[in-house]
Design an enzyme around this catalytic site. Structure first.
Site, PDB file in Angstrom:
ATOM      1  N   HIS A 176     -10.872 -10.865 -26.389  1.00  0.00           N
ATOM      2  CA  HIS A 176     -10.088 -10.501 -25.202  1.00  0.00           C
ATOM      3  C   HIS A 176      -8.810 -11.321 -25.239  1.00  0.00           C
ATOM      4  O   HIS A 176      -8.857 -12.551 -25.260  1.00  0.00           O
ATOM      5  CB  HIS A 176     -10.866 -10.771 -23.916  1.00  0.00           C
ATOM      6  CG  HIS A 176     -10.071 -10.406 -22.701  1.00  0.00           C
ATOM      7  ND1 HIS A 176     -10.102  -9.150 -22.142  1.00  0.00           N
ATOM      8  CD2 HIS A 176      -9.180 -11.116 -21.974  1.00  0.00           C
ATOM      9  CE1 HIS A 176      -9.281  -9.103 -21.111  1.00  0.00           C
ATOM     10  NE2 HIS A 176      -8.709 -10.284 -20.988  1.00  0.00           N
ATOM     11  N   CYS A 177      -7.667 -10.648 -25.250  1.00  0.00           N
ATOM     12  CA  CYS A 177      -6.378 -11.352 -25.344  1.00  0.00           C
ATOM     13  C   CYS A 177      -5.749 -11.431 -23.956  1.00  0.00           C
ATOM     14  O   CYS A 177      -5.437 -10.397 -23.358  1.00  0.00           O
ATOM     15  CB  CYS A 177      -5.462 -10.613 -26.319  1.00  0.00           C
ATOM     16  SG  CYS A 177      -3.835 -11.379 -26.436  1.00  0.00           S
ATOM     17  N   VAL A 178      -5.551 -12.668 -23.466  1.00  0.00           N
ATOM     18  CA  VAL A 178      -4.948 -12.813 -22.130  1.00  0.00           C
ATOM     19  C   VAL A 178      -3.471 -12.428 -22.135  1.00  0.00           C
ATOM     20  O   VAL A 178      -2.922 -12.036 -21.113  1.00  0.00           O
ATOM     21  CB  VAL A 178      -5.096 -14.260 -21.600  1.00  0.00           C
ATOM     22  CG1 VAL A 178      -6.552 -14.588 -21.335  1.00  0.00           C
ATOM     23  CG2 VAL A 178      -4.470 -15.260 -22.541  1.00  0.00           C
TER      24      VAL A 178
END
Ligand SMILES: [Zn+2]
Ligand SMILES: [Zn+2]
Length: 269
Positions: free
Chosen positions: A173-175
């Site tokens: 999951h890439c913020v």
């Protein structure tokens, strides 16, 4: 103590702190948490925990906005300080406009990485997802179910606890794009990273070429300067590095020299 020594000391201390944090991160986190628990009032702890939860454990656009602000800041700096000075030094316009082209392409990939469905597994596409990859029976085993979604887990899928969904070929999951990276948006995410890296490297090279051009054209290596006691010194490499570290100085230098000269006006420095 001159600038170079200070800079090297600063770099050394910074590296040592980074190594220390990497080696002792668990102990540091525990110690900070203990201090936090003992010192900070409970109502403030509650607010802080909610803030951390909303920013790190659920989807939000904080880092997307931060990403855009950083890019605007970098290109404002480039447009304001470097571009005009490079034009004065007669750099070819193609090389100067290339970063804007890279920025446009990068922003396009960034946008699609943000909005494209990464491969959410639902009841309707589950059977199709189960056919894509075979189970290795080591990491991914048959007949395992996601306890949250209650769906059978296809090989290479994983439940994202930030987005609360199972994602096909989950990577992370890439913020920064506020989205999972999975089977359907990796095709946008990798070019986004590639163009971002290219853009950063190109701007660094262009700035280095500009600074080198200023040093060569101004004849800085042959000049001298006066210190606070009006004592005259020959310009050494540490003086040039210190000057180059502040692009504004180089822009002033560039505008004052304009064209190459055989020597440097000593009073200029
Ligand atoms: Zn799930
Ligand atoms: Zn996610």
């Amino acid at each position: 103590m001159d600038f170079l020594v200070l800079f090297l000391l600063y770099t050394l201390v910074l590296l040592l702190v980074v190594v220390f944090i990497c080696l002792c991160s668990d102990h540091i986190v525990d110690a900070v948490a203990q201090i936090f628990h003992n010192v900070v009032p409970s109502w403030l702890q509650h607010i802080t925990q909610n803030a951390v939860h909303s920013h790190c454990q659920s989807r939000n656009i904080t880092f997307v906005i931060l990403h855009l602000v950083l890019e605007v800041a970098v290109f404002a700096e480039y447009s304001w300080e470097i571009l005009g000075a490079c034009l004065e030094l007669e750099f070819h316009w193609f090389y100067l406009l290339l970063p804007y082209g890279l920025l446009t392409v990068n922003t396009g990939f960034f946008f699609f990485s943000c909005v494209t469905d990464p491969g959410t597994i639902t009841k309707s596409n589950l059977q199709q997802c189960l056919q894509v990859y075979s189970y290795d029976e080591v990491v991914f085993r048959r007949n395992q179910f996601c306890p949250t979604c209650s769906l059978e887990k296809p090989a290479r899928s994983k439940h994202c606890r930030v987005c609360n969904r199972c994602v096909q070929r989950f990577d992370h999951h890439c913020v920064w794009v506020n989205n999972c990276i999975g089977a359907l948006n990796t095709r946008y995410f990798l070019p986004y990273l590639g163009t971002l890296m290219l853009m950063a490297a190109y701007l660094a090279l262009l700035t280095a070429a500009f600074l080198l051009q200023v040093v060569v054209l101004s004849g800085l290596m042959l000049g001298s300067y006066q210190d606070a006691d009006r004592q005259e010194w020959a310009t050494a490499i540490n003086f040039i590095v210190q000057l180059a570290a502040t692009p504004v100085s180089c822009c002033i230098c560039c505008s004052q020299t304009k064209r190459p000269t055989n020597g440097l006006n000593k009073d200029m420095w």
